[in-house]
Design a protein around this motif. Structure first.
Motif, PDB file in Angstrom:
ATOM      1  N   GLU A 136       0.380  -0.773  -4.079  1.00  0.00           N
ATOM      2  CA  GLU A 136       1.332  -1.379  -3.151  1.00  0.00           C
ATOM      3  C   GLU A 136       2.663  -1.653  -3.845  1.00  0.00           C
ATOM      4  OE1 GLU A 136       1.682  -5.315  -0.309  1.00  0.00           O
ATOM      5  OE2 GLU A 136      -0.235  -4.274  -0.454  1.00  0.00           O
ATOM      6  N   LEU A 140       4.456   1.681  -4.407  1.00  0.00           N
ATOM      7  CA  LEU A 140       5.028   2.133  -3.141  1.00  0.00           C
ATOM      8  C   LEU A 140       6.274   1.336  -2.787  1.00  0.00           C
ATOM      9  CD1 LEU A 140       1.722   2.621  -1.140  1.00  0.00           C
ATOM     10  CD2 LEU A 140       3.404   4.416  -1.589  1.00  0.00           C
ATOM     11  N   ARG A 141       6.223   0.056  -3.058  1.00  0.00           N
ATOM     12  CA  ARG A 141       7.389  -0.810  -2.790  1.00  0.00           C
ATOM     13  C   ARG A 141       8.582  -0.379  -3.653  1.00  0.00           C
ATOM     14  NH1 ARG A 141       7.442  -6.333  -1.095  1.00  0.00           N
ATOM     15  NH2 ARG A 141       5.187  -6.408  -1.400  1.00  0.00           N
ATOM     16  N   GLY A 149       8.793   4.109  -2.949  1.00  0.00           N
ATOM     17  CA  GLY A 149       8.693   4.684  -1.613  1.00  0.00           C
ATOM     18  C   GLY A 149       7.595   5.732  -1.553  1.00  0.00           C
ATOM     19  N   PRO A 150       7.137   6.059  -0.359  1.00  0.00           N
ATOM     20  CA  PRO A 150       5.996   6.961  -0.219  1.00  0.00           C
ATOM     21  C   PRO A 150       6.276   8.388  -0.657  1.00  0.00           C
ATOM     22  CG  PRO A 150       6.944   6.474   1.924  1.00  0.00           C
ATOM     23  CD  PRO A 150       7.611   5.571   0.947  1.00  0.00           C
ATOM     24  N   ARG A 189      -3.947   6.247  -0.756  1.00  0.00           N
ATOM     25  CA  ARG A 189      -2.923   5.795   0.181  1.00  0.00           C
ATOM     26  C   ARG A 189      -3.561   5.232   1.450  1.00  0.00           C
ATOM     27  NH1 ARG A 189       2.320   8.688  -1.177  1.00  0.00           N
ATOM     28  NH2 ARG A 189       2.872   8.880   1.010  1.00  0.00           N
ATOM     29  N   THR A 192      -3.283   1.278   2.677  1.00  0.00           N
ATOM     30  CA  THR A 192      -2.806   1.002   4.035  1.00  0.00           C
ATOM     31  C   THR A 192      -3.809   0.129   4.783  1.00  0.00           C
ATOM     32  OG1 THR A 192      -1.726   3.169   4.058  1.00  0.00           O
ATOM     33  CG2 THR A 192      -1.960   2.043   6.167  1.00  0.00           C
ATOM     34  N   GLU A 194      12.339  -1.653   3.311  1.00  0.00           N
ATOM     35  CA  GLU A 194      11.752  -0.535   2.571  1.00  0.00           C
ATOM     36  C   GLU A 194      10.237  -0.539   2.704  1.00  0.00           C
ATOM     37  OE1 GLU A 194      13.792  -2.775   1.185  1.00  0.00           O
ATOM     38  OE2 GLU A 194      15.658  -1.670   0.786  1.00  0.00           O
ATOM     39  N   LEU A 195       9.636  -1.718   2.572  1.00  0.00           N
ATOM     40  CA  LEU A 195       8.177  -1.812   2.686  1.00  0.00           C
ATOM     41  C   LEU A 195       7.736  -1.514   4.115  1.00  0.00           C
ATOM     42  CD1 LEU A 195       5.705  -2.473   0.940  1.00  0.00           C
ATOM     43  CD2 LEU A 195       5.876  -4.835   1.725  1.00  0.00           C
ATOM     44  N   THR A 237       7.864   2.121   4.502  1.00  0.00           N
ATOM     45  CA  THR A 237       6.802   2.744   3.717  1.00  0.00           C
ATOM     46  C   THR A 237       5.485   2.735   4.471  1.00  0.00           C
ATOM     47  OG1 THR A 237       7.789   2.263   1.560  1.00  0.00           O
ATOM     48  CG2 THR A 237       5.389   2.497   1.627  1.00  0.00           C
TER      49      THR A 237
END
Length: 202
Positions: free
Chosen positions: A15, A18-19, A22-23, A53, A57, A102-103, A106
């Motif tokens: 997490e 990703l933060r 980005g994905p 991923r 999620t 951004e999150l 994402t």
């Protein structure tokens, strides 16, 4: 560190990665570096990047599901619970979009990547609405012949206040007034109108 590595630690690190990236740019190697382990150690817990991923999620969504469940007050009326639940969901989505864009973006991408996660998320949230409406039916506050179909209708009727596709509308200064009007209409309809069942019975 490798001996102490857990799935939960990997998901928390994922997490954060990703933060940060980005994905589109985040990789399993980035996650492994953040944990100080080899990428093979990550793959022992999650066999593919897609599995990792999807798991992160699901972890994020499960936190939302638990938070939404906590909004419900067993002493409150069904109408008050439904209004509070929808308001909290709207506030949460609006705050996430404005404070952590951004999150927010994402996880919007991650949810769309999966064929399983959207239905998983929808099932939990519509399931909570279903329980609220069923409680209202049980106390004769609400009237409907098909609780599940009615719950889905409530979800669909309020999409502008929780679906990410409408996120740009949430900054409208009149959006709260619009929310109040729609939810008042929904609650009034549940209390006073007989909603036909899915079979089309009147």
């Amino acid at each position: 560190m490798a001996e102490a590595l857990t799935g939960e630690a990997i998901l928390a690190a994922t997490e954060e990665v990703l933060r940060r990236y980005g994905p589109a740019k985040a990789t399993v190697v980035d996650v492994a570096k953040a944990l100080g382990v080899s990428h093979g150690s990550v793959y022992r817990h999650f066999p593919t990047k897609a599995a990792l991923r999807e798991a992160v999620t699901r972890r994020w969504l499960d936190a939302i599901h638990a938070e939404m469940e906590s909004v419900l007050d067993p002493q409150a009326s069904a109408g008050d619970n439904l209004r509070a639940w929808l308001q909290h969901l709207f506030d949460r989505k609006r705050l996430s979009h404005s404070d952590e864009p951004e999150l927010f973006a994402t996880f919007k991408v991650l949810v769309s990547e999966s064929t399983i996660i959207p239905d998983y998320h929808l099932g939990h949230l519509v399931g909570q609405i279903t329980r609220i409406i069923q409680a209202g039916v049980d106390t004769h506050e609400f009237v409907t012949d098909d609780v599940r179909t009615t719950a889905q209708a409530v979800w669909d009727a309020t999409q502008v206040f929780h679906h990410p596709a409408h996120a740009q509308e949430w900054g409208n200064p009149h959006i709260q007034d619009a929310f109040d009007a729609v939810v008042s209409l929904v609650v009034a309809g549940l209390r006073y109108n007989r909603i036909p069942s899915a079979t089309g019975d009147a």
